[in-house]
Scaffold this active site. Structure first.
Site, PDB file in Angstrom:
ATOM      1  N   ARG A 113       0.824  -1.217   0.000  1.00 22.76           N
ATOM      2  CA  ARG A 113       0.000   0.000   0.000  1.00 22.76           C
ATOM      3  C   ARG A 113       0.855   1.262   0.000  1.00 22.76           C
ATOM      4  O   ARG A 113       0.455   2.296   0.528  1.00 22.76           O
ATOM      5  CB  ARG A 113      -0.967   0.032   1.195  1.00 22.76           C
ATOM      6  CG  ARG A 113      -1.899  -1.151   1.291  1.00 22.76           C
ATOM      7  CD  ARG A 113      -2.856  -1.259   0.105  1.00 22.76           C
ATOM      8  NE  ARG A 113      -3.694  -2.437   0.275  1.00 22.76           N
ATOM      9  CZ  ARG A 113      -3.373  -3.647  -0.196  1.00 22.76           C
ATOM     10  NH1 ARG A 113      -2.252  -3.822  -0.871  1.00 22.76           N
ATOM     11  NH2 ARG A 113      -4.177  -4.676  -0.018  1.00 22.76           N
ATOM     12  N   SER A 120     -11.561  -1.376   3.210  1.00 28.24           N
ATOM     13  CA  SER A 120     -10.651  -1.688   4.311  1.00 28.24           C
ATOM     14  C   SER A 120     -10.056  -0.402   4.872  1.00 28.24           C
ATOM     15  O   SER A 120      -9.357   0.316   4.163  1.00 28.24           O
ATOM     16  CB  SER A 120      -9.537  -2.621   3.827  1.00 28.24           C
ATOM     17  OG  SER A 120     -10.079  -3.857   3.409  1.00 28.24           O
ATOM     18  N   GLU A 140      -5.333   2.790   6.401  1.00 28.97           N
ATOM     19  CA  GLU A 140      -5.033   2.781   4.971  1.00 28.97           C
ATOM     20  C   GLU A 140      -5.667   3.996   4.311  1.00 28.97           C
ATOM     21  O   GLU A 140      -5.195   4.488   3.288  1.00 28.97           O
ATOM     22  CB  GLU A 140      -5.568   1.485   4.352  1.00 28.97           C
ATOM     23  CG  GLU A 140      -5.319   1.328   2.878  1.00 28.97           C
ATOM     24  CD  GLU A 140      -5.826  -0.003   2.356  1.00 28.97           C
ATOM     25  OE1 GLU A 140      -6.201  -0.066   1.168  1.00 28.97           O
ATOM     26  OE2 GLU A 140      -5.855  -0.989   3.127  1.00 28.97           O
TER      27      GLU A 140
END
Length: 350
Positions: free
Chosen positions: A170, A244, A346
């Protein structure tokens, strides 16, 4: 190019939050992006570059310039002198404002392998390259070949090979030292004309077995992943969320062994080394830890944790961005207290 003042960002964030920005600018071509870069050079306002808003949490109005790409298109690039190692592949050049899942659908429809495990991930092409989206054992950096962009400081059109972007879990240079330096215009993906499907991550294989599918086609695998995601993730059109919310932490061997001693059932994925030899780095599902802390299905006011996937924070109706942040902080505190591990959002919190 589109310019708007005092613009409402409601339709540009999937949490469904009301927030204004001082100026909203959208570019539809690479030349538009050059013009936007020249405008930004003269601006004294803060800058926020967004995609589809599926990885964004707004905690209030943004007194700055929000820039969004509306460059569309999916093009198969002709490669008359392709090297031998690329002979069984195809290169797709996609506009940065193209919906990511439309790219995956195009790949599957044309029997191009490599993107199918990334089905139904919300967002746009440009953000895929910035965020290094991933799911079910695949990261988009594995299929990115190059990124085209406009350098804001100079207005120059530039190109980067994937290897230059320092992709990690990520992460990319676009999120680190290159943040707010480039406007992405196109991303080119390298897909294979034949490949082995990746079926051993998560519950893909068990779900295929439940459907009596032994050797899935690309279409069957894509539909299975779509169904799995739909079963455990809420539709942002019905309940605001950003998918998420937390990244899965990656820990060293010592931390993993300590965790496993206290929690023998801890799920994990070896990300450095192999399970038989004993890995050096282990990825622990953050959702599992959040669930063990008793947060699945719980709420703080109008902000809550989804009842089928603890990684997902939801707007149950009327929550503010700060309500979501308070819930995030409470969860992080409990996970740290219980497991001794820090988990990090995230989602980009503004």
């Amino acid at each position: 190019m589109i310019e708007r003042s005092n613009y409402n960002l409601l339709k540009h964030n999937t949490f469904g939050l009301e927030a204004q920005c001082a100026k909203f600018v959208e570019y539809e071509t690479a030349d538009d992006a050059v013009a936007v870069a020249e405008m930004l050079q003269r601006s004294q306002l803060p800058l926020l570059i967004i995609g589809g808003g599926s990885n964004l949490l707004l905690t209030g109005d943004f007194n700055g310039v929000v820039v969004h790409s509306a460059i569309k298109g999916i093009e198969v690039v002709a490669e008359p002198e392709a090297s031998e190692d690329k002979a069984d592949s195809v290169l797709l050049r996609c506009g940065s404002g193209e919906t990511w899942d439309d790219v995956v659908a195009f790949c599957v429809e044309h029997s191009y392998y490599g993107a199918e495990n990334l089905s139904l991930i919300p967002g746009e092409v440009g953000a895929s390259a910035v965020q290094n989206i991933g799911a079910y054992g695949v990261e988009v950096s594995q299929i990115i070949e190059r990124i085209e962009a406009v350098e804001i400081a100079t207005g120059r059109k530039v190109e980067f090979a994937a290897a230059e972007c320092n992709y990690g879990y990520r992460q990319s240079r676009f999120k680190q030292e290159w943040k707010n330096r480039y406007l992405v215009t196109y991303v080119s993906y390298r897909l294979q004309r034949s490949a082995e499907l990746k079926l051993d991550y998560g519950n893909i294989r068990s779900e295929l077995e439940r459907r009596n599918i032994e050797k899935p086609t690309l279409e069957e695998l894509r539909q299975t992943i779509i169904d799995i995601r739909n079963d455990k993730l809420p539709d942002p059109k019905k309940q605001g969320n950003a998918g998420s919310f937390f990244m899965n932490p990656v820990v060293d061997r010592e931390t993993f062994k300590r965790l496993q001693a206290s929690w023998p059932d801890v799920p994990y994925y070896v990300v450095d080394g192999n399970a038989a030899a004993g890995g050096e780095k282990y990825k622990i599902p953050a959702g599992w830890m959040i669930d063990r802390c008793g947060w699945k299905g719980r709420s703080l006011g109008n902000a809550g944790v989804h009842d089928r996937q603890a990684l997902v924070l939801v707007n149950r109706g009327g929550a503010s961005g700060n309500d979501i942040v308070r819930l995030c902080d409470a969860i992080r505190s409990d996970v740290k207290k219980t497991f001794g591990i820090d988990i990090h959002p995230e989602v980009n919190i503004i």
